[in-house]
Design a protein around this motif. Sequence first.
Motif, PDB file in Angstrom:
ATOM      1  N   GLY A  22       0.834  -1.199   0.000  1.00 44.69           N
ATOM      2  CA  GLY A  22       0.000   0.000   0.000  1.00 44.69           C
ATOM      3  C   GLY A  22       0.863   1.240   0.000  1.00 44.69           C
ATOM      4  O   GLY A  22       2.080   1.185  -0.176  1.00 44.69           O
ATOM      5  N   GLY A  23       0.231   2.371   0.213  1.00 38.08           N
ATOM      6  CA  GLY A  23       0.968   3.622   0.242  1.00 38.08           C
ATOM      7  C   GLY A  23       0.107   4.731   0.795  1.00 38.08           C
ATOM      8  O   GLY A  23      -1.075   4.560   1.045  1.00 38.08           O
ATOM      9  N   ASN A  63       0.079   6.946  -8.529  1.00 39.98           N
ATOM     10  CA  ASN A  63       0.236   6.206  -9.783  1.00 39.98           C
ATOM     11  C   ASN A  63      -0.100   4.734  -9.601  1.00 39.98           C
ATOM     12  O   ASN A  63      -0.697   4.113 -10.483  1.00 39.98           O
ATOM     13  CB  ASN A  63       1.660   6.363 -10.321  1.00 39.98           C
ATOM     14  CG  ASN A  63       1.783   7.565 -11.209  1.00 39.98           C
ATOM     15  OD1 ASN A  63       1.031   7.710 -12.161  1.00 39.98           O
ATOM     16  ND2 ASN A  63       2.706   8.447 -10.888  1.00 39.98           N
ATOM     17  N   HIS A  64       0.288   4.182  -8.460  1.00 40.40           N
ATOM     18  CA  HIS A  64      -0.035   2.781  -8.177  1.00 40.40           C
ATOM     19  C   HIS A  64      -1.553   2.596  -8.085  1.00 40.40           C
ATOM     20  O   HIS A  64      -2.090   1.587  -8.555  1.00 40.40           O
ATOM     21  CB  HIS A  64       0.655   2.317  -6.889  1.00 40.40           C
ATOM     22  CG  HIS A  64       0.452   0.864  -6.608  1.00 40.40           C
ATOM     23  ND1 HIS A  64       0.992  -0.127  -7.394  1.00 40.40           N
ATOM     24  CD2 HIS A  64      -0.251   0.233  -5.645  1.00 40.40           C
ATOM     25  CE1 HIS A  64       0.630  -1.306  -6.922  1.00 40.40           C
ATOM     26  NE2 HIS A  64      -0.127  -1.107  -5.854  1.00 40.40           N
ATOM     27  N   LEU A  65      -2.233   3.576  -7.493  1.00 44.92           N
ATOM     28  CA  LEU A  65      -3.694   3.504  -7.411  1.00 44.92           C
ATOM     29  C   LEU A  65      -4.315   3.492  -8.803  1.00 44.92           C
ATOM     30  O   LEU A  65      -5.233   2.712  -9.071  1.00 44.92           O
ATOM     31  CB  LEU A  65      -4.246   4.682  -6.599  1.00 44.92           C
ATOM     32  CG  LEU A  65      -5.769   4.815  -6.573  1.00 44.92           C
ATOM     33  CD1 LEU A  65      -6.414   3.581  -5.937  1.00 44.92           C
ATOM     34  CD2 LEU A  65      -6.179   6.070  -5.839  1.00 44.92           C
ATOM     35  N   VAL A  66      -3.816   4.324  -9.697  1.00 52.34           N
ATOM     36  CA  VAL A  66      -4.350   4.360 -11.059  1.00 52.34           C
ATOM     37  C   VAL A  66      -4.182   2.996 -11.722  1.00 52.34           C
ATOM     38  O   VAL A  66      -5.107   2.484 -12.352  1.00 52.34           O
ATOM     39  CB  VAL A  66      -3.664   5.470 -11.892  1.00 52.34           C
ATOM     40  CG1 VAL A  66      -4.056   5.372 -13.357  1.00 52.34           C
ATOM     41  CG2 VAL A  66      -4.012   6.843 -11.342  1.00 52.34           C
ATOM     42  N   LYS A  67      -3.022   2.384 -11.546  1.00 53.61           N
ATOM     43  CA  LYS A  67      -2.750   1.085 -12.184  1.00 53.61           C
ATOM     44  C   LYS A  67      -3.463  -0.082 -11.496  1.00 53.61           C
ATOM     45  O   LYS A  67      -3.822  -1.058 -12.143  1.00 53.61           O
ATOM     46  CB  LYS A  67      -1.247   0.827 -12.190  1.00 53.61           C
ATOM     47  CG  LYS A  67      -0.492   1.786 -13.077  1.00 53.61           C
ATOM     48  CD  LYS A  67       0.999   1.592 -12.959  1.00 53.61           C
ATOM     49  CE  LYS A  67       1.724   2.683 -13.727  1.00 53.61           C
ATOM     50  NZ  LYS A  67       3.121   2.796 -13.351  1.00 53.61           N
ATOM     51  N   LYS A  71      -7.834  -3.410  -7.437  1.00 57.21           N
ATOM     52  CA  LYS A  71      -7.329  -4.204  -6.320  1.00 57.21           C
ATOM     53  C   LYS A  71      -7.388  -3.471  -4.980  1.00 57.21           C
ATOM     54  O   LYS A  71      -6.944  -4.003  -3.975  1.00 57.21           O
ATOM     55  CB  LYS A  71      -5.874  -4.605  -6.591  1.00 57.21           C
ATOM     56  CG  LYS A  71      -5.699  -5.451  -7.821  1.00 57.21           C
ATOM     57  CD  LYS A  71      -4.237  -5.721  -8.057  1.00 57.21           C
ATOM     58  CE  LYS A  71      -4.006  -6.387  -9.388  1.00 57.21           C
ATOM     59  NZ  LYS A  71      -2.561  -6.535  -9.660  1.00 57.21           N
ATOM     60  N   LEU A  72      -7.938  -2.252  -4.962  1.00 60.98           N
ATOM     61  CA  LEU A  72      -7.993  -1.501  -3.711  1.00 60.98           C
ATOM     62  C   LEU A  72      -8.828  -2.256  -2.687  1.00 60.98           C
ATOM     63  O   LEU A  72      -9.945  -2.684  -2.970  1.00 60.98           O
ATOM     64  CB  LEU A  72      -8.591  -0.103  -3.940  1.00 60.98           C
ATOM     65  CG  LEU A  72      -8.558   0.828  -2.739  1.00 60.98           C
ATOM     66  CD1 LEU A  72      -7.127   1.187  -2.350  1.00 60.98           C
ATOM     67  CD2 LEU A  72      -9.356   2.093  -3.025  1.00 60.98           C
TER      68      LEU A  72
END
Length: 153
Positions: A22-23, A63-67, A71-72
């Motif tokens: 996560g982040g 950016n990870h959220l966009v990709k 999967k959130l």
Amino acid sequence: MKYSLRKTPSHLHLAYKYGEQGGGVLGRNLTLEVESNLLTLDIDLSANLRARNKNSPWFVAANHLVKSRHKLKSLQCPDNLVRARLIRTWEQIANPRLRLRLDLGEAGWFMYEVSPHSLFMGGVQLDVRDFMEEQAEMQHRVLASTTDQRHHV
């Protein structure tokens, strides 16, 4: 009816399914829209993608959220003011349903069905029950069809 929960930045933690790392991101302009028993929590995350430092943890996490939007798993907000205002509204409505809309500016927005619960140390966690829709996918289709039309002319 639309309520402002917080205008100033609030740190948010994102968690993903399948053990993905996560982040943290900064959320601004947290608003709550109430229509009958449907609550929509809208969070502006667009500033994370406009960071000058492309190695900043907020830019990388956004950016990870966009990709990995499908999967959130959950979003945590440690802000007690947001928690108090959200829970106060939640408790006043019979059979409430909650959606989460994450706005990433030019990257689009993503909508989730979520269920809230209070955290022991304060704040609130929104567990994702279902990925509902996204504007980004619609934008890509429009751009793709526009590009195809140019090539056929």
